[in-house]
Structures are given as structure tokens and as C-alpha cells.
Design a protein around this motif. Sequence first.
Motif, short mmCIF file in Angstrom:
data_model
loop_
_atom_site.label_atom_id
_atom_site.label_comp_id
_atom_site.label_asym_id
_atom_site.label_seq_id
_atom_site.Cartn_x
_atom_site.Cartn_y
_atom_site.Cartn_z
N PRO A 29 21.86 39.44 109.21
CA PRO A 29 20.62 38.65 109.11
C PRO A 29 20.55 37.91 107.78
O PRO A 29 21.13 38.36 106.79
CB PRO A 29 19.52 39.72 109.21
N GLU A 30 19.83 36.80 107.75
CA GLU A 30 19.80 35.95 106.56
C GLU A 30 19.26 36.66 105.33
O GLU A 30 19.72 36.43 104.21
CB GLU A 30 18.97 34.69 106.83
N GLU A 35 19.17 35.25 97.85
CA GLU A 35 19.63 35.07 96.47
C GLU A 35 19.58 36.37 95.69
O GLU A 35 20.50 36.68 94.92
CB GLU A 35 18.75 34.01 95.78
N GLU A 36 18.51 37.15 95.89
CA GLU A 36 18.40 38.43 95.20
C GLU A 36 19.51 39.40 95.63
O GLU A 36 20.12 40.08 94.79
CB GLU A 36 17.03 39.08 95.46
N SER A 37 19.79 39.43 96.92
CA SER A 37 20.86 40.30 97.42
C SER A 37 22.22 39.87 96.89
O SER A 37 23.04 40.69 96.48
CB SER A 37 20.87 40.29 98.95
N ILE A 41 24.86 42.00 94.60
CA ILE A 41 26.25 42.22 95.01
C ILE A 41 27.21 41.73 93.93
O ILE A 41 28.21 42.38 93.62
CB ILE A 41 26.53 41.50 96.34
N LYS A 42 26.90 40.59 93.33
CA LYS A 42 27.75 40.06 92.27
C LYS A 42 27.80 40.98 91.07
O LYS A 42 28.88 41.20 90.47
CB LYS A 42 27.25 38.68 91.85
N LEU A 43 26.66 41.56 90.69
CA LEU A 43 26.64 42.48 89.55
C LEU A 43 27.47 43.73 89.83
O LEU A 43 28.25 44.18 88.98
CB LEU A 43 25.19 42.86 89.23
#
Length: 253
Positions: A29-30, A35-37, A41-43
Amino acid sequence: MSQLVIAMIAFLCIFSTAMLGLYLRCVLPEHHLSEESSNAIKLATGLIATIAALVLGLLISSAKSTFDTVKGDLVHNAASIVRLDRLLFQYGPPAQELRATLRRDYALWVDLLASDDAGRTARLTNPEISARVEAFQRKVAELSPTTPAQREIQARALRISEEVFAARSLALLQREGSVALPLLVVLVSWLAIIFGAFGLLAPRNGTIVVAFLLCALSASGAILLILEMDTPLDGVIKVSLGPMREALARLGH
């Protein structure tokens, strides 16, 4: 398990998780990719990537150290063999048979190291090789010096022969490598997680797939490099036997 097989398994794990990430991007799901997710994930991925980079660098350094150590041992071994042969030459006619034995045994050792035979490892550790070493040292000890110079030469020959065969044993002990398989499993798992996260956050197109393919090949190539350098007597990247062959050519002259 050969180094190439391990590297191929690592490549398949890393590239497959990247493709899994691309697939999940299309079915989740979108709000899972908001952006927060994505930032979270990037961190998390950045933390794992930092740890993986540190471990990968340490493994490369350790493997290079093993490679250089074995190379240095074999070069030192070759130099000691030449010194031993010259000492036996200086001893005189009673040691000529020992010189022939030394050349014959050293030629066998060089041939075994250069061989690509699958049964080479078993031949390197064959008790017959150790028996020959002990027999040679025993014959050196049984020499009957008649002058102070011969006694000094005999003592030096015994000392150098002990160094020669100790270096040979050390090289054999290091032939299997020191990188633990569980550590490789953990490292590949980290890399798989990182590439899975990359796939999850990347758009799905041919360019991305090719980029992931090349990056996975590079990562698995680094693992292959580690395994090859960690086993300097086997594989594609092996220590040069040039100094040993040069030493062999000088024996008996």
C-alpha cells in the motif's frame, strides 16, 4: 565448498533480495512507502551499510595480511633452502648425497604447490612428506664432522633445516584460510537487507535492474577476492612460486 561457489551464492542472495524489493514496491500500500517511511528505511539501511562496510574492509585487510604472510614465508623458505644447500656444499663430499636428497624433496614440494590436482591437499599433508623431512634432519645430525669448521657448518645446517620445515608447516596450516563461514553468512545477510531496501525505494525500470545487477556482482566480487586472498595456495589468486623455482634451479650447483 569452492570460493567461486560461495561468491555465486552471495550474488544470488543479494540480487534476489533487490528484485524482491522492486516487487514489494508494486504490491505494498502507498502509505507503507510514504516519505516518513522511506526516511526511516534509509536511516536503518544506512546503519547496516556502515557496519557492513567496516566488516568488509576488515575482512579484505585480514585476507591481504594472510596472503602477504604466506608469500613472505615461501620466499624466506626459498632463501633458506639455498643457504642450506651452500652449507652442505661447504661441508664437503660426505654431504653430497644430502644435497641431492634436498633438491629432490624440494622439487617434489614445488611440484605439489604448483599442481592443480584435486588430490593435492591430501598429498601435501601426506605422512610420507613429514617422514622425508625427519629423515633428512636425522641424516644431517648423523654427519661426523672432523674439524671445528665442519662442526659449525653442521650446527648451522640443523638450525636452518628446522627453520625451513617450520615455515613449510606454517604455510600448510594457513592454506585453508581464516575467514569464518558464519561471518560470511552474516555479511551476505546484511548486504541482502541493504539491496532489498534499495529495491523497495527505487522505481521499477530496466536501468535500475541493470544497476542492481552490476552492484551485486561487485559485492560478490569483493567476497570472492577475500576468499581467494585468504587461501593463497589455492584458487585463481595464488602466491607466486617464482622465487621457489629460482631457488630450485640453484640447488646442487
